[in-house]
Write a protein that holds these residues in place. Structure first.
Motif: not given
Length: 312
Positions: A92, A94, A168
């Protein structure tokens, strides 16, 4: 707004290099967090690609000493590209940076990548400004390969391997590609979002030995060609035409030798030469076609690309 950064590091038998790699990457995170560039929940994700040494126990130890370190263990060895993809699709953040564990790629360049990402680039490629650390054989064959791929119409970033940042949005676009045989160096440029490059000097491996043997490099090169170009198939068509022309000229030569010069052993040239020549061409052509049929076979089965055994 600070960026939540995830650094994805595929590992295969990297117990010798991993402690220093982890030390440098954590120092990088500390510096970037202090400067307010990345958020406090930025992290490192090590992907164990079925290592046979103590890589996974070492990853668990590193994770236990710092909450920013995470690990993913694949159920078996699936190859560098699949391990890298597993990390990119699982971590996970950005922005996700992929880098090898051998420290040949300069970790400090990641700061420049994040700066380019903050400026609007969705993909940032790490491009080798110098290949002085490579052997002469590897350097020249790599340059020849990039040139060959360009001539075949494959959009590769020159002197770029798998050291890159992807935002992302680019990661979610990458998720749409469902190939079993992944060649990320060719797929990422197809995404088409705004891209930037940062240059760096490639260093020598910090510890251990390269996992890319000559056989693996040749297989990887063949994977890139057959995954993105149909030029070899078209070359077979051209080769067939040239062979037809050559065969016709051979017929004229044999007739001339037999009728005019009377210097040809009856039946020898007309039998042996075409058999050897056409036999070799046919086997070569069948081998090239077989590579593409094998690709179709693997893709048609639609098997899962990887299974995650453990995460920490």
């Amino acid at each position: 707004m600070t960026t939540r950064l995830a650094i994805v590091v595929p590992c295969y038998n990297e117990e010798e290099a991993l402690p220093e790699t982890n030390k440098r990457l954590l120092a990088l995170l500390d510096r970037m967090q202090t400067n307010g560039v990345i958020s406090a929940d930025s992290a490192i994700h090590y992907i164990d690609d079925g290592s046979r040494d103590k890589t996974w126990p070492l990853i668990k130890t590193l994770a236990a000493t710092d909450t920013r370190v995470h690990g993913i263990k694949l159920s078996r060895n699936r190859g560098h590209q699949t391990a890298l993809l597993a990390g990119l699709l699982t971590a996970e953040g950005d922005a996700l940076v992929s880098i090898d564990a051998d420290l040949q790629d300069d970790v400090n360049v990641i700061e420049k990548m994040v700066a380019e990402f903050a400026a609007g680039a969705e993909v940032v490629y790490g491009v080798r400004d110098s290949r002085a650390a490579d052997t002469a054989f590897k350097r020249h064959t790599a340059l020849a390969y990039y040139g060959l791929m360009r001539k075949m119409g494959v959009d590769l970033v020159h002197n770029h391997a798998d050291f890159r940042l992807m935002g992302r949005r680019a990661i979610e676009a990458l998720r749409e590609y469902g190939e079993v045989n992944m060649f990320l160096r060719g797929i990422v440029p197809l995404i088409g979002y705004r891209a930037a490059t940062v240059k760096y000097d490639r260093a020598e491996r910090f510890a251990g030995v390269s996992k890319y043997t000559l056989r693996k490099m040749l297989t990887f090169a063949l994977e890139g060609v057959t995954s993105f170009s149909v030029v070899p198939l078209r070359l077979i068509t051209l080769l067939g035409f040239l062979v037809s022309v050559f065969s016709f000229l051979m017929i004229l030569f044999i007739v001339y030798g037999a009728v005019v010069l009377k210097a040809v052993v009856p039946g020898w040239a007309s039998s042996v030469v075409p058999i050897y020549f056409l036999g070799g061409i046919q086997l070569l052509s069948m081998g090239i076609i077989g590579e593409y049929v094998a690709k179709i076979y693997m893709e048609a089965k639609g098997r899962p690309r990887f299974f995650i055994e453990k995460t920490i």
